[in-house]
Scaffold this motif. Sequence first.
Motif, PDB file in Angstrom:
ATOM      1  N   ASN A 113      -2.044  83.357  21.597  1.00 13.50           N
ATOM      2  CA  ASN A 113      -1.697  82.184  22.390  1.00 13.50           C
ATOM      3  C   ASN A 113      -0.879  81.258  21.498  1.00 13.50           C
ATOM      4  N   THR A 114       0.407  81.172  21.752  1.00  9.05           N
ATOM      5  CA  THR A 114       1.285  80.459  20.822  1.00  9.05           C
ATOM      6  C   THR A 114       1.039  78.949  20.802  1.00  9.05           C
ATOM      7  N   ASP A 115       0.531  78.392  21.894  1.00  9.99           N
ATOM      8  CA  ASP A 115       0.175  76.970  21.883  1.00  9.99           C
ATOM      9  C   ASP A 115      -0.960  76.718  20.894  1.00  9.99           C
ATOM     10  N   GLN A 116      -1.945  77.623  20.897  1.00  6.76           N
ATOM     11  CA  GLN A 116      -3.055  77.480  19.954  1.00  6.76           C
ATOM     12  C   GLN A 116      -2.612  77.756  18.517  1.00  6.76           C
ATOM     13  N   VAL A 117      -1.646  78.646  18.361  1.00  6.34           N
ATOM     14  CA  VAL A 117      -1.113  78.878  17.012  1.00  6.34           C
ATOM     15  C   VAL A 117      -0.543  77.585  16.456  1.00  6.34           C
ATOM     16  N   ARG A 118       0.250  76.898  17.242  1.00  6.51           N
ATOM     17  CA  ARG A 118       0.830  75.618  16.793  1.00  6.51           C
ATOM     18  C   ARG A 118      -0.262  74.630  16.410  1.00  6.51           C
ATOM     19  N   GLU A 119      -1.296  74.547  17.240  1.00  9.18           N
ATOM     20  CA  GLU A 119      -2.387  73.594  16.988  1.00  9.18           C
ATOM     21  C   GLU A 119      -3.181  73.951  15.738  1.00  9.18           C
ATOM     22  N   ALA A 120      -3.220  75.247  15.404  1.00  8.75           N
ATOM     23  CA  ALA A 120      -4.044  75.700  14.276  1.00  8.75           C
ATOM     24  C   ALA A 120      -3.363  75.528  12.925  1.00  8.75           C
ATOM     25  N   ILE A 121      -2.077  75.249  12.908  1.00  5.13           N
ATOM     26  CA  ILE A 121      -1.344  75.146  11.647  1.00  5.13           C
ATOM     27  C   ILE A 121      -1.744  73.873  10.901  1.00  5.13           C
ATOM     28  N   GLY A 122      -2.081  74.043   9.628  1.00  9.05           N
ATOM     29  CA  GLY A 122      -2.457  72.921   8.774  1.00  9.05           C
ATOM     30  C   GLY A 122      -1.802  73.065   7.411  1.00  9.05           C
ATOM     31  N   PRO A 123      -2.147  72.187   6.487  1.00 11.97           N
ATOM     32  CA  PRO A 123      -1.497  72.219   5.164  1.00 11.97           C
ATOM     33  C   PRO A 123      -1.785  73.489   4.370  1.00 11.97           C
ATOM     34  N   LYS A 124      -2.866  74.204   4.688  1.00 11.99           N
ATOM     35  CA  LYS A 124      -3.204  75.421   3.957  1.00 11.99           C
ATOM     36  C   LYS A 124      -2.706  76.698   4.643  1.00 11.99           C
ATOM     37  N   THR A 125      -2.097  76.546   5.800  1.00 10.08           N
ATOM     38  CA  THR A 125      -1.625  77.720   6.543  1.00 10.08           C
ATOM     39  C   THR A 125      -0.455  78.369   5.823  1.00 10.08           C
ATOM     40  N   LYS A 126      -0.537  79.674   5.639  1.00 11.16           N
ATOM     41  CA  LYS A 126       0.523  80.400   4.943  1.00 11.16           C
ATOM     42  C   LYS A 126       1.100  81.564   5.752  1.00 11.16           C
ATOM     43  N   ALA A 127       0.343  82.064   6.730  1.00  8.77           N
ATOM     44  CA  ALA A 127       0.818  83.252   7.436  1.00  8.77           C
ATOM     45  C   ALA A 127       0.224  83.332   8.837  1.00  8.77           C
ATOM     46  N   ILE A 128       0.923  84.087   9.690  1.00  5.08           N
ATOM     47  CA  ILE A 128       0.467  84.401  11.043  1.00  5.08           C
ATOM     48  C   ILE A 128       0.432  85.917  11.169  1.00  5.08           C
ATOM     49  N   VAL A 129      -0.648  86.434  11.746  1.00  6.68           N
ATOM     50  CA  VAL A 129      -0.766  87.877  11.976  1.00  6.68           C
ATOM     51  C   VAL A 129      -0.900  88.125  13.479  1.00  6.68           C
TER      52      VAL A 129
ATOM     53  N   LEU B 116      -9.864  89.235   0.802  1.00 10.99           N
ATOM     54  CA  LEU B 116      -8.987  88.720  -0.253  1.00 10.99           C
ATOM     55  C   LEU B 116      -9.278  87.261  -0.598  1.00 10.99           C
ATOM     56  N   GLY B 117     -10.336  86.700  -0.007  1.00 11.81           N
ATOM     57  CA  GLY B 117     -10.675  85.309  -0.296  1.00 11.81           C
ATOM     58  C   GLY B 117      -9.825  84.322   0.463  1.00 11.81           C
ATOM     59  N   LEU B 118      -9.026  84.830   1.393  1.00 13.03           N
ATOM     60  CA  LEU B 118      -8.243  83.955   2.259  1.00 13.03           C
ATOM     61  C   LEU B 118      -9.123  83.508   3.423  1.00 13.03           C
ATOM     62  N   THR B 119      -8.654  82.538   4.175  1.00 10.08           N
ATOM     63  CA  THR B 119      -9.445  82.010   5.276  1.00 10.08           C
ATOM     64  C   THR B 119      -8.832  82.417   6.605  1.00 10.08           C
ATOM     65  N   PRO B 120      -9.529  83.286   7.365  1.00 12.53           N
ATOM     66  CA  PRO B 120      -9.007  83.619   8.694  1.00 12.53           C
ATOM     67  C   PRO B 120      -9.172  82.434   9.638  1.00 12.53           C
ATOM     68  N   VAL B 121      -8.121  82.090  10.342  1.00 15.01           N
ATOM     69  CA  VAL B 121      -8.162  81.038  11.355  1.00 15.01           C
ATOM     70  C   VAL B 121      -7.941  81.727  12.699  1.00 15.01           C
ATOM     71  N   LEU B 122      -8.966  81.738  13.521  1.00 21.30           N
ATOM     72  CA  LEU B 122      -8.937  82.487  14.759  1.00 21.30           C
ATOM     73  C   LEU B 122      -8.443  81.628  15.916  1.00 21.30           C
ATOM     74  N   VAL B 123      -7.582  82.205  16.742  1.00 25.25           N
ATOM     75  CA  VAL B 123      -7.100  81.509  17.922  1.00 25.25           C
ATOM     76  C   VAL B 123      -7.236  82.423  19.135  1.00 25.25           C
ATOM     77  N   ASP B 124      -7.158  81.814  20.309  1.00 27.20           N
ATOM     78  CA  ASP B 124      -7.290  82.535  21.564  1.00 27.20           C
ATOM     79  C   ASP B 124      -6.036  83.362  21.836  1.00 27.20           C
ATOM     80  N   VAL B 125      -6.093  84.153  22.904  1.00 32.27           N
ATOM     81  CA  VAL B 125      -4.981  85.032  23.253  1.00 32.27           C
ATOM     82  C   VAL B 125      -4.422  84.674  24.618  1.00 32.27           C
ATOM     83  N   ASP B 126      -3.273  85.252  24.904  1.00 30.92           N
ATOM     84  CA  ASP B 126      -2.638  85.075  26.205  1.00 30.92           C
ATOM     85  C   ASP B 126      -3.390  85.895  27.243  1.00 30.92           C
ATOM     86  N   GLU B 127      -3.573  85.318  28.405  1.00 24.26           N
ATOM     87  CA  GLU B 127      -4.381  85.955  29.440  1.00 24.26           C
ATOM     88  C   GLU B 127      -3.752  87.242  29.966  1.00 24.26           C
TER      89      GLU B 127
END
Length: 378
Positions: A114-130, A97-108
């Motif tokens: 990994n919710t800590d990495q989710v927080r770190e990955a959020i930027g001005p263009k972030t619109k959704a979490i899957v 869809l022309g969106l940008t996937p932002v990949l983060v690690d997972v819980d062991e």
Amino acid sequence: MKKIQMVDLVSQYQKIQDQVDKAILDVVRSSAYINGPEVKAFQTELESYLDVKHVIPCANGTDALQIAMMALGLKPGDEVITATFTYVATAEVIALLGLTPVLVDVDEDTFGLNTDQVREAIGPKTKAIVPVHLFGQCADLETIMQIAKEHNLYVVEDTAQAIGSSYHFDNGSSAKAGTIGDIGTTSFFPSKNLGCFGDGGAIFTNNDELASKIRIIANHGQTVRYYHDMIGVNSRLDSIQAAILRCKLPHLDEYIKARQAAADYYDKAFADIPELKTPVRDSKSEHVFHQYTLQLAEGIDRNKLVEYLQSKDIPAMIYYPVALHMQKAYQDERYQKDDFPITNRLVSRVFSLPMHTELEKDQLEHITSEVLNFIKNH
């Protein structure tokens, strides 16, 4: 002993064969193959089971994810956060869809985001979490929903492997997987916990406006035939598959209990074996065991173990041997391999044993004894 299958769909079918055969024949006799009464009835019954306002059936789980993204009105360049340790479809539709996937690690332990990495990955263009509810257990939805609320983000649950699971919140309330975020999606691929006899999928939401958009998008963007108000796709669950799913839905909780019983047997057999880490069961999420996935200790040759099991007529699978950040299609200069230490470890150590509703005691005894035999001698 009956031949061991990774997923034994034949035996499952044989238990409800008369009902399924009649349902299929009834559709054939009616010739209502597309959007017939079986589809509408299944939609209503699944809404009741999930306790969700809207279920919109579609052609497959990948379409479900794509339609969900389209309904949110995301624009090219918008960023969507998801896990790097998952099946490719989760990120595929984002990129398509022309969106940008932002990949983060997972819980062991849970393999969820990994919710800590989710927080770190959020930027001005972030619109959704899957969040992906991998192998049958929910991601940390309480934290993910709180993060989404703080940053005004959408949440789309990828529930393809966890339909029927319940998530328990700190306040004592519970809800079914796929009904907690803005939108939930699932697949009815034959091997899923609730599977049809071909491709199929569905989208869930409690939001009336989103539900309306989803229905329009899934039907060529039209509300009235030949009048197209939105860019849409052609994605529908056919009546024969809906009829089959109607036969199986009343058995879903029974199927889940059978999977959990098999997992209990595996857990007991592998308890206190330092070379094997059994699946961690999060107290906040019911584990419905789409897969039973073990982690091997360092030094145990996974490929040799899988080969050994296959030589003993025991199928075993590796989900997933290559993480998304290492896939050629998704490599990105934003990522360094060391950004994903947990996933990097998992892809070299996880393996899955047969898991389905028809596993018998002698099969489980054979599987576990051969795994332990390999560990003992290696």
